[in-house]
Design an enzyme around this catalytic site. Sequence first.
Site, PDB file in Angstrom:
ATOM      1  N   HIS B  87      -2.202   6.181  -5.404  1.00 10.92           N
ATOM      2  CA  HIS B  87      -0.981   6.933  -5.680  1.00 10.92           C
ATOM      3  C   HIS B  87      -0.383   7.545  -4.408  1.00 10.92           C
ATOM      4  O   HIS B  87       0.780   7.915  -4.396  1.00 10.92           O
ATOM      5  CB  HIS B  87      -1.178   7.958  -6.806  1.00 10.92           C
ATOM      6  CG  HIS B  87      -2.022   9.146  -6.480  1.00 10.92           C
ATOM      7  ND1 HIS B  87      -3.386   9.186  -6.722  1.00 10.92           N
ATOM      8  CD2 HIS B  87      -1.706  10.349  -5.969  1.00 10.92           C
ATOM      9  CE1 HIS B  87      -3.851  10.369  -6.376  1.00 10.92           C
ATOM     10  NE2 HIS B  87      -2.856  11.096  -5.912  1.00 10.92           N
ATOM     11  N   ASP B 223      -8.447   4.137  -7.891  1.00  9.70           N
ATOM     12  CA  ASP B 223      -7.320   4.797  -7.214  1.00  9.70           C
ATOM     13  C   ASP B 223      -7.474   4.781  -5.691  1.00  9.70           C
ATOM     14  O   ASP B 223      -7.672   5.824  -5.073  1.00  9.70           O
ATOM     15  CB  ASP B 223      -7.183   6.231  -7.744  1.00  9.70           C
ATOM     16  CG  ASP B 223      -5.815   6.830  -7.419  1.00  9.70           C
ATOM     17  OD1 ASP B 223      -5.066   6.204  -6.645  1.00  9.70           O
ATOM     18  OD2 ASP B 223      -5.503   7.911  -7.937  1.00  9.70           O
ATOM     19  N   SER B 621      -5.817  14.666  -2.701  1.00  6.71           N
ATOM     20  CA  SER B 621      -5.766  13.261  -3.109  1.00  6.71           C
ATOM     21  C   SER B 621      -6.050  12.379  -1.916  1.00  6.71           C
ATOM     22  O   SER B 621      -5.407  12.526  -0.873  1.00  6.71           O
ATOM     23  CB  SER B 621      -4.376  12.924  -3.654  1.00  6.71           C
ATOM     24  OG  SER B 621      -4.243  13.377  -4.959  1.00  6.71           O
TER      25      SER B 621
END
Lengths: 698, 698
Positions: B87, B223, B621
């Site tokens: 992402h 991810d 992240s």
Amino acid sequence: MKNISFLRLAAAGALLPALLLAGEGKWTPQQVLQSNEAELRKQGLQIPVSRLWNAAKGTGLLAATVNIGGCSAGFVSPTGLILTNHHCLFGLVQEHSRPDRDLITKGFLARTPEEELPGKTTRVTVPRKFTDVTKAVEAAVPQGADDLARNRAIDAKQKELVSGCEKTAGARCRVAAFDGGLQYVLIESFELSDVRLVYAPPRAIGEYGGEVDNWMWPRHTGDFSMARAYLNGKPYKPEFYFPISTAGVKPGDFVMVLGYPGRTMRSLTAMEMADMRDFYFKLRAEVYGEWIRILEEATKGNAAGTIAVASSLKSLNNVAKNAQGQLAGLQRGRIIEKQTAADQRVMAWAEKRPEYAAAVAAKKELDQLAAQRRATAVRDFLLQSIANGPLALRHATQLVRLSAERVKPDMERDAEYMERELPRLRDRMERDQKSYFAAADQALMRSWFQRMAAMGQAPIAEVPAVEALYGATRVTSAAERLKMFTETTEQLRARRDPMLELAFALDPALRAQQQSTRQHDGAVARLRPAWRRAVIAEAGKPVAPDANSTLRVSFAHVKGYVPREAVTYGPQTSLAGMLEKNTGEDPFAVPQAVLAAAARVDAAKVPLNFLADADTTGGNSGSPTVNGRGELVGLNFDRVWENVANDFGYNPAVARNVNVDIRFFLWLLKDVEKADGLLAEIGAAPGKAPAAAPAATH
Amino acid sequence: MKNISFLRLAAAGALLPALLLAGEGKWTPQQVLQSNEAELRKQGLQIPVSRLWNAAKGTGLLAATVNIGGCSAGFVSPTGLILTNHHCLFGLVQEHSRPDRDLITKGFLARTPEEELPGKTTRVTVPRKFTDVTKAVEAAVPQGADDLARNRAIDAKQKELVSGCEKTAGARCRVAAFDGGLQYVLIESFELSDVRLVYAPPRAIGEYGGEVDNWMWPRHTGDFSMARAYLNGKPYKPEFYFPISTAGVKPGDFVMVLGYPGRTMRSLTAMEMADMRDFYFKLRAEVYGEWIRILEEATKGNAAGTIAVASSLKSLNNVAKNAQGQLAGLQRGRIIEKQTAADQRVMAWAEKRPEYAAAVAAKKELDQLAAQRRATAVRDFLLQSIANGPLALRHATQLVRLSAERVKPDMERDAEYMERELPRLRDRMERDQKSYFAAADQALMRSWFQRMAAMGQAPIAEVPAVEALYGATRVTSAAERLKMFTETTEQLRARRDPMLELAFALDPALRAQQQSTRQHDGAVARLRPAWRRAVIAEAGKPVAPDANSTLRVSFAHVKGYVPREAVTYGPQTSLAGMLEKNTGEDPFAVPQAVLAAAARVDAAKVPLNFLADADTTGGNSGSPTVNGRGELVGLNFDRVWENVANDFGYNPAVARNVNVDIRFFLWLLKDVEKADGLLAEIGAAPGKAPAAAPAATH
């Protein structure tokens, strides 16, 4: 019970006492009596098997396990008190609810017998006697009869047996077919028709979690209500009632679930299962899912409408979510693939044994029949769905059929329209008015018409003007409907009521479908027993028959499970978990009185729900869950989501039923309701020591 | 690093090496260097603390921990390969996707350097040096300055320090304030602006579970994506890179999460937290929730529209769900109630100590300011939301402001419009065209207008005709917008472009709001340090400052948790769980190539995600998650739902971050992509033994 035949079990090689294990199996009373008692003791049973059912006297734990409107329930006092699920007595609560006296929301407690609320249609049946009538039924089929004739002969014989049985005062009888005709049992029950509501918690407790939590774990639902059965105006004195255990359960404990499981499909072949999946459940999920949205939309913001459709909505929600669960479970558990393999294994076994040639042929023909039925499956489903659809259409088709059946001799009528059924049918037609809300019924009707019209067949080739239809019909008036109830076909026709005219137009299609179903049932009665005998023989151990709404016992243990990777569910929840979920908004709104009482205790020590690996299905709702001493520790009220497809096959890894812990019921009555009188009546008054042993037979 | 001051920690009583424990705390490099090494070794650290950060050389594990567009990432090869979350590089994938070449759906792998895809705006900053500049910043504030003047003085000093720092070639600098001014640190980084996409899995892997699983556990999301940094057209050679561990993790293992956590609110008073809840998060959940529905509706069935808004939608979804989680977590964890109690405890402590009189006064004033800000909170939020709202409005307000700022000397400009920022701003204005879809932008604009108009204040007292506005403006043309980028205020006005005119009309309100924010920031800079000094002294142990997008380390262990009663989550998932969730439909559609590869292995033995109790937030992240030897075992990519509100307070019972296991990445590259070259480059070629120790400094 003298006539019980164990022939079919003996044929399966079970000449020694059968080994019934905890887990898989909804065992019949006969199978239980024939079981290996030492093994059951090892698993946790602490009373003699004969205490479960005394066939000679018609007493024991099973005598206290009653049927209440399709649910199960148990007597819990010598004064006729019956404990079952909240959702099983919901119709009775709804019957007495009005916008200005909303018992659904507020709950209800009768502090004196005078305050108890009578139910128009609530009936309880108490089991008395089971008689194997297989030979008699089989002998009734004439040599060389075709499938339709076979079905008619079996039907006639059953009616005859029932009629003879019901000569006893108060008796309510039926002949139950096991696994499509492998065995027929005449069941005599005693019917109590005066049943009064004693206690229902607020819906926020009885349905805590609502549709969000339905079929789910962890669960925090107080799904119980209490009624009292009366006989001749006095509290009924049951042969047996369940003592309440206040000791509770813990992980690993042995429990038994007693009750009336409705319908399972485990005796079907894989191809028949695929039919169920592709039509029955897929259509239920789709059509009833749409009807739920329609009913919600049509009653949004209308208090009267919301109360009216509450019961239908509850039932449709339950059925639709069940169907989704069956579909998901069939896929996830690869159940049909496994059944295909099992079928092939039995076929290979049978093909090597000339004495099972009939089984091999039967299996092939069952599969052919399944393939044929696919052609008309959608239309068949829509015609059957009238029973759950718009009330006006349901009533109109029933009235039209009734007028035709009534002119026949009783024994030749369609079973649903025999004299013994008419009072019940009339009561339902009257009570249904409570569930009628015009806008909702019209919207359902429109949807039904559209689906029928989509198939482009007579008599519904296009969608009629629904509002005009409802504007002109009198079927939607309770008073008028009850007049129609006694009218002849000619009188009904003379009314020129458009809803009745629609029903007359539909009647040939409904009859044709019924005829085709009968023919199929006749074929199944001819084929299934042969095939099942091979399946049971190949298994070499007792096999419980499919559920058929008759009394069964499941042996189990309290245990959690692993629903999916990285998640472990423990088997018990508490009031603390209910508070944890509380948002103050439906369906997670703990009532103020419960919050206040909860603040005075250690909520983690008030048990609420628990899991066991009992083998249950719909109809087991309200089933007494008892410990090894036969004491009531809870009520079954649900299965977990991963276990919905156990109707097709039992998977020990996820086969869990959900029970409400009796200690939550006791806490609520004591700390919230201060209902010391009721507690004393069920022998669980505050301070009283738990019953040490099951109550004696009265 | 010579100038790092530990004065403030010393003030907290931490004269001995500080005890930094696994669990709570996003520790600064300074705090890590000052920690009790023996204690960290006991918890599982197997390398010297100095290997985390060598201040003299600017190397160690932290030197390999880079910032990439607001995300964290790590170097994993001597050839500039960077591993971060899928992402985090989504914008870069989107930049190269078209309906006929849909890299979002199909994924991307560059098999040679020539195939790598350059990013217009993707930049990486590598940390080099941290210098405590607190004294210099504080000294810059004139005696008797009011709050606005204080803010301006601090701002000017920061710009001056940054400007001096950026004289070094390639340097990118900032002054970070810790806990509202308790400490100021000048951070020098090295910026790499040539970053190229090397690998992105199909969205169905990188986002497996989509919005359904986002913030949830158990998780099965791959991810990660990979990029390569270039310097002067050649692969960048990092000072340090993470060796890959193929040994994996197991429950109980020690891990560290390194990265750039964005923003937490733990240093706020309870009243300030309540402000955040009642306005910031409630409005985010409501407004952005509406915008998500608007974007979905406006692009339904349109492939180009869907690609265009994908990135905005992803970001809004993430923010809205985060806001819901914050609200739920604040309520569930009773965090504000607990903070109220903590505030009272510190106040009682401070009131007894004359040397903390300033802290007591500061706390009271902070609470007063919080109460005052409520009056304008909704309008303030809507003005700020322009940054996430309709692109046309965002661009127009930026262009109007830019033209006004550009005429000022660089050091006097608004920080966002200083020369050093302009190339980035221009790039974004160009790249944004990829995200522009007229119907969606107009629908967002209409919603924004309606909300502004609802407050009945100038300049938006009623909703204008949005279609006409978009029909007449040229701001939505990338080419025209880039022309406007260099135009003066007069030139922009002369265009009579209605979108620009709207921006001119809004400009005074935006400036007034900015002014009021500055005044508030000035007050906080005056008050917060005094209050925090009391909080830290009362705690009597090291306290990590709130996240502020600077480099931090969290020490943790791999462990599961109990999310709610009767449910236990294990800490690891596998490919088997991904297959278990596979429905074949978005967001649970495992690609065919992965299904085929999975069929050839024992899927339960391919680890996928794991939990640890690291203290993380947004910005973490892509954070490298490393074992006690400093080897990469995974990438952080999420927190669990029960832990979202840890931004306000750390709850060890549910504080879990979600990591993708590096072994899944390796399996995918090897078994699905057959990318042996890439695997060799990161030192994890098939058959190669895992690196035994962290790679040496280069």
